[in-house]
Design a protein around this motif. Structure first.
Motif, mmCIF file in Angstrom:
data_model
loop_
_atom_site.group_PDB
_atom_site.id
_atom_site.type_symbol
_atom_site.label_atom_id
_atom_site.label_comp_id
_atom_site.label_asym_id
_atom_site.label_seq_id
_atom_site.Cartn_x
_atom_site.Cartn_y
_atom_site.Cartn_z
ATOM 1 N N TRP A 91 -5.352 5.928 -0.761
ATOM 2 C CA TRP A 91 -4.501 4.769 -0.984
ATOM 3 C C TRP A 91 -4.180 4.571 -2.465
ATOM 4 O O TRP A 91 -5.002 4.862 -3.329
ATOM 5 C CB TRP A 91 -5.191 3.500 -0.472
ATOM 6 C CG TRP A 91 -5.241 3.354 1.006
ATOM 7 C CD1 TRP A 91 -6.359 3.298 1.789
ATOM 8 C CD2 TRP A 91 -4.120 3.233 1.892
ATOM 9 N NE1 TRP A 91 -6.010 3.151 3.111
ATOM 10 C CE2 TRP A 91 -4.645 3.103 3.204
ATOM 11 C CE3 TRP A 91 -2.738 3.222 1.718
ATOM 12 C CZ2 TRP A 91 -3.823 2.962 4.321
ATOM 13 C CZ3 TRP A 91 -1.918 3.079 2.833
ATOM 14 C CH2 TRP A 91 -2.463 2.953 4.110
ATOM 15 N N ALA B 109 -5.955 -1.184 5.183
ATOM 16 C CA ALA B 109 -6.376 -0.038 4.372
ATOM 17 C C ALA B 109 -7.755 0.458 4.813
ATOM 18 O O ALA B 109 -7.987 1.666 4.934
ATOM 19 C CB ALA B 109 -6.387 -0.413 2.890
ATOM 20 N N LEU C 93 0.834 -1.205 0.000
ATOM 21 C CA LEU C 93 0.000 0.000 0.000
ATOM 22 C C LEU C 93 0.866 1.250 0.000
ATOM 23 O O LEU C 93 1.955 1.261 0.575
ATOM 24 C CB LEU C 93 -0.881 0.032 1.252
ATOM 25 C CG LEU C 93 -1.907 -1.089 1.449
ATOM 26 C CD1 LEU C 93 -2.240 -1.233 2.934
ATOM 27 C CD2 LEU C 93 -3.175 -0.771 0.661
#
Length: 322
Positions: free
Chosen positions: A271, A287, A144
């Protein structure tokens, strides 16, 4: 042709330097060069063009680099997911972001995630810009990237989490400090502490100023938002920065006032991943945890604002997971 050959070649294309990759891999420049030469022998074409200050891929080199990067990223993702299946709830989540992002956007989420998944290893890699985060993500070693969202990036999917309204940071003794809100026209002629020109947030702010016809002077630039606030507090100028989670807007306490500038288009952050459907369950959970925490925190930061357009814009532009 080996996987190591391709990994090294992609690294050289991204770094633009054989010696830089050699330092990163703790090997000799000759060893790096041998990987490239082996690929050139097997493909029968020149892959790199030597320049006075490094190397750049030839047209054939770009074709191979793009294909290899996509393949390596997919393979690395698959291997990590296999590892998660083997290790159960004790895998690894790898995140790249800017130096101050964890404190501003992820502190509460990291604690919450750790409490629910105590055996998961969290790895954070600091980069200096969203562009660097994209490059690190594309290299295939990370899950990420938390970034300021920009235009499309090949091989990267971006997902907005929240739009941050802009605020003007001024000392309490500044004439503008008594304002409940600042209009864009009030920014004309101010001495501005500038964000980096190579940063996405700095570029977005400059573009907004240009579009709105705002001219400002600057004799100070900084690498991050926190430093901009510190220099504004020291009286070196005014800082236009995003309304960060955890900071009250307007802020009536302390040596600074943070005043909403609702006329500036908000800054989208969120993200970036290579592929959402290829994320491991643990990375997706992390996330989502951060997204929920950020949306709540930013909304709370402006809940007491007397400038309704700012509070309303945050509430309306804070999408949850999905």
């Amino acid at each position: 042709m080996t996987l190591d050959d391709l990994r090294v070649f992609v690294a050289v294309c991204r770094a633009g330097s054989l010696s830089a990759v050699a330092r990163e891999l703790a090997c000799t420049q000759s060893a790096v060069s041998q990987h490239v030469k082996r690929l050139e022998r097997e493909t029968g074409v020149s892959l790199l063009e030597r320049r006075p200050r490094g190397v750049v891929p030839t047209h054939a080199g770009r074709v191979l680099c793009d294909a290899a990067a996509d393949g390596i990223a997919g393979l690395d993702s698959a291997l990590r997911r296999l590892g998660d299946l083997v290790n159960g709830d004790s895998g690894t989540v790898r995140v790249t972001t800017g130096g101050t992002t964890v404190r501003h956007f992820m502190a509460e989420a990291v604690v919450a995630f750790r409490q629910r998944h105590p055996r998961v290893n969290l790895e954070f890699r600091t980069e200096t810009s969203s562009r660097s985060c994209f490059d690190a993500l594309a290299a295939g070693h990370l899950d990420l990237a938390w970034v300021t969202l920009g235009g499309p990036v090949r091989g990267i999917e971006q997902r907005r989490v929240v739009d941050l309204p802009w605020v003007l940071a001024v000392r309490t003794d500044d004439p503008l400090a008594r304002r409940a809100r600042v209009e864009v026209a009030d920014l004309a002629g101010i001495r501005l502490i500038r964000l980096p020109q190579n940063s996405t947030s700095g570029a977005r702010l400059d573009a907004a100023f240009t579009e709105l016809g705002v001219r400002s002077s600057s004799d100070t630039s900084v690498a991050d938002w926190d430093t901009a606030l510190l220099l504004a507090e020291l009286g070196l100028g005014h800082a236009v920065v995003p309304a960060l989670p955890g900071r009250r807007v307007p802020d009536d306490d302390g040596p600074l006032r943070l005043i909403p500038v609702p006329g500036l288009p908000p800054l989208p952050v969120g993200w970036a991943v290579r592929r959402w459907d290829a994320l491991s369950p643990l990375a997706r959970t992390f996330a989502d945890t951060v997204a929920d925490s950020v949306a709540d925190s930013v909304a709370d930061s402006v809940a007491d604002s007397v400038a309704d357009p700012v509070a309303d814009s945050v509430a309306a532009s804070a999408p949850r997971r999905g």
